[in-house]
Design an enzyme around this catalytic site. Sequence first.
Site, PDB file in Angstrom:
ATOM      1  N   ASN A   1      32.283  29.291   6.204  1.00  0.00           N
ATOM      2  CA  ASN A   1      31.997  29.823   8.014  1.00  0.00           C
ATOM      3  C   ASN A   1      32.446  30.534   8.306  1.00  0.00           C
ATOM      4  OD1 ASN A   1      31.855  26.294   7.533  1.00  0.00           O
ATOM      5  ND2 ASN A   1      29.953  26.869   6.928  1.00  0.00           N
TER       6      ASN A   1
ATOM      7  N   THR B   1      36.634  28.491   5.009  1.00  0.00           N
ATOM      8  CA  THR B   1      36.934  29.246   4.885  1.00  0.00           C
ATOM      9  C   THR B   1      35.091  29.836   4.722  1.00  0.00           C
ATOM     10  OG1 THR B   1      36.985  29.544   2.598  1.00  0.00           O
ATOM     11  CG2 THR B   1      38.896  29.109   3.743  1.00  0.00           C
TER      12      THR B   1
ATOM     13  N   GLY C   1      22.430  22.591  11.681  1.00  0.00           N
ATOM     14  CA  GLY C   1      21.701  23.596  12.430  1.00  0.00           C
ATOM     15  C   GLY C   1      20.295  22.744  11.983  1.00  0.00           C
TER      16      GLY C   1
ATOM     17  N   ARG D   1      27.263  14.629  -0.021  1.00  0.00           N
ATOM     18  CA  ARG D   1      26.613  16.290   1.060  1.00  0.00           C
ATOM     19  C   ARG D   1      25.332  15.281   1.768  1.00  0.00           C
ATOM     20  NH1 ARG D   1      27.117  21.916   0.269  1.00  0.00           N
ATOM     21  NH2 ARG D   1      26.375  22.532   1.520  1.00  0.00           N
TER      22      ARG D   1
ATOM     23  N   SER E   1      30.181  23.541  -2.271  1.00  0.00           N
ATOM     24  CA  SER E   1      30.296  24.375  -1.336  1.00  0.00           C
ATOM     25  C   SER E   1      32.214  25.204  -0.899  1.00  0.00           C
ATOM     26  CB  SER E   1      29.816  24.560   0.020  1.00  0.00           C
ATOM     27  OG  SER E   1      28.552  24.447  -0.228  1.00  0.00           O
TER      28      SER E   1
ATOM     29  N   ASP F   1      26.424  17.975   6.338  1.00  0.00           N
ATOM     30  CA  ASP F   1      25.474  18.962   6.521  1.00  0.00           C
ATOM     31  C   ASP F   1      24.202  18.881   7.040  1.00  0.00           C
ATOM     32  OD1 ASP F   1      25.448  21.648   5.721  1.00  0.00           O
ATOM     33  OD2 ASP F   1      24.631  22.120   4.104  1.00  0.00           O
ATOM     34  N   GLY F   2      24.073  20.490   7.666  1.00  0.00           N
ATOM     35  CA  GLY F   2      22.466  20.363   8.272  1.00  0.00           C
ATOM     36  C   GLY F   2      21.949  19.666   9.622  1.00  0.00           C
TER      37      GLY F   2
ATOM     38  N   HIS G   1      25.535  21.121  16.089  1.00  0.00           N
ATOM     39  CA  HIS G   1      26.685  21.247  16.582  1.00  0.00           C
ATOM     40  C   HIS G   1      27.391  19.880  17.061  1.00  0.00           C
ATOM     41  CE1 HIS G   1      26.709  24.261  13.407  1.00  0.00           C
ATOM     42  NE2 HIS G   1      26.435  24.742  14.111  1.00  0.00           N
TER      43      HIS G   1
ATOM     44  N   ARG H   1      29.951  33.616   9.781  1.00  0.00           N
ATOM     45  CA  ARG H   1      28.941  32.807  10.946  1.00  0.00           C
ATOM     46  C   ARG H   1      28.870  33.410  12.317  1.00  0.00           C
ATOM     47  NH1 ARG H   1      26.899  26.851  10.347  1.00  0.00           N
ATOM     48  NH2 ARG H   1      26.973  26.446   7.794  1.00  0.00           N
TER      49      ARG H   1
HETATM   50  C1  IPE Z   1      29.600  23.365   4.341  1.00  0.00           C
HETATM   51  O1  IPE Z   1      27.686  23.238   4.435  1.00  0.00           O
HETATM   52  C2  IPE Z   1      30.416  23.294   4.564  1.00  0.00           C
HETATM   53  C3  IPE Z   1      30.400  22.348   5.511  1.00  0.00           C
HETATM   54  C4  IPE Z   1      29.123  21.386   6.194  1.00  0.00           C
HETATM   55  C5  IPE Z   1      31.955  22.306   6.394  1.00  0.00           C
HETATM   56  P1  IPE Z   1      27.357  24.832   4.364  1.00  0.00           P
HETATM   57  O2  IPE Z   1      26.169  24.561   5.531  1.00  0.00           O
HETATM   58  O3  IPE Z   1      28.625  25.918   5.419  1.00  0.00           O
HETATM   59  O4  IPE Z   1      27.278  25.439   2.972  1.00  0.00           O
HETATM   60  P2  IPE Z   1      26.244  26.039   2.186  1.00  0.00           P
HETATM   61  O5  IPE Z   1      26.838  27.062   3.021  1.00  0.00           O
HETATM   62  O6  IPE Z   1      24.581  25.858   2.636  1.00  0.00           O
HETATM   63  O7  IPE Z   1      26.448  26.221   0.652  1.00  0.00           O
HETATM   64  C1  IPE Z   2      27.118  21.373   9.051  1.00  0.00           C
HETATM   65  O1  IPE Z   2      25.750  21.893   9.423  1.00  0.00           O
HETATM   66  C2  IPE Z   2      27.988  22.272   9.753  1.00  0.00           C
HETATM   67  C3  IPE Z   2      28.935  23.718   9.286  1.00  0.00           C
HETATM   68  C4  IPE Z   2      28.788  23.914   8.816  1.00  0.00           C
HETATM   69  C5  IPE Z   2      30.034  24.223  10.603  1.00  0.00           C
HETATM   70  P1  IPE Z   2      24.919  23.540   9.101  1.00  0.00           P
HETATM   71  O2  IPE Z   2      25.249  24.573  10.318  1.00  0.00           O
HETATM   72  O3  IPE Z   2      25.444  23.890   7.380  1.00  0.00           O
HETATM   73  O4  IPE Z   2      23.186  23.835   8.928  1.00  0.00           O
HETATM   74  P2  IPE Z   2      22.426  23.521   8.494  1.00  0.00           P
HETATM   75  O5  IPE Z   2      22.485  23.763   6.965  1.00  0.00           O
HETATM   76  O6  IPE Z   2      22.384  24.978   8.894  1.00  0.00           O
HETATM   77  O7  IPE Z   2      21.226  22.927   8.735  1.00  0.00           O
HETATM   78 MG    MG Z   3      24.444  24.101   6.240  1.00  0.00          MG
END
Ligand code: IPE
Ligand code: IPE
Ligand code: MG
Length: 231
Positions: free
Chosen positions: A59, A57, A14, A175, A183, A11-12, A28, A62
């Site tokens: 995601n 599932t 973004g 995580r 999640s 995660d993270g 990404h 988005r």
């Molecule tokens: C969990 O991250 C899914 C993946 C890393 C693929 P998300 O960013 O989708 O989770 P939430 O929305 O913060 O719970």
């Molecule tokens: C994890 O990073 C990748 C996916 C869930 C596909 P995020 O896209 O969730 O990044 P943040 O949480 O917005 O920083």
């Molecule tokens: Mg995220």
Amino acid sequence: MPVQHLAIIMDGNGRWAQERGLTRSDGHRAGAKNIAKVVEAAREFGIKYLTVYAFSTENWKRPADEVRVLMELIREFTTDMLPEMMKNNVRLRTIGRTSDLPLISRTALQKAIDATAKNDGFTLNIALSYGGRAEMIDAMNKMLKERKSDEPLTEEEFRNYLYAPDIPDPDMMIRTSGEMRISNFLLWQLSYSELYVTPVYWPDFGKEELAKALENFASRDRRFGGLTKKK
Ligand code: IPE
Ligand code: IPE
Ligand code: MG
């Protein structure tokens, strides 16, 4: 007991990008690149299975542009990683509702899965269009269709209907980026996994961070509901 199976919620991406004035897609891309690095480090640390959560599932909610980039990255990542996986005896697997993925991603994945099927040094298991609840529902539907016995169901038997029954449960789940939630990841399999949350964003999570997590794991007292064994 060392970590045999490590699971990671990557995660993270973004937030990593946002802090650098980059686009989410850039994040990404950096995140996808980082998988190869972490596979390398995990192999060095003697881990046998790595399951990474790449797309849930949920995601699919988005924006379409972001989903498109992620699907393209799956194709790119799989194609780019294949020679290295062959060289390093790494087997590629996936879990999830992968039939939801576009054909270009599925084709690249299937090619790499087939090519690496006999590799037995390390397993990289990617969770794609994966949800823990979806996995249990898929398992139950499969069971309703296939099960002949009317004996009461056991945990061992139920496990056989999950996406990857042969892969042992994760010893540890990491995580990145600080969120303290599951999640919808591996709801069945994480029942006794040691959890580790780091504020580090996924694209910055490297060998040193993994070493820290493993060191932390080594100090955990895994009781599985029992009592600590006297030393
Ligand atoms: C969990 O991250 C899914 C993946 C890393 C693929 P998300 O960013 O989708 O989770 P939430 O929305 O913060 O719970
Ligand atoms: C994890 O990073 C990748 C996916 C869930 C596909 P995020 O896209 O969730 O990044 P943040 O949480 O917005 O920083
Ligand atoms: Mg995220």
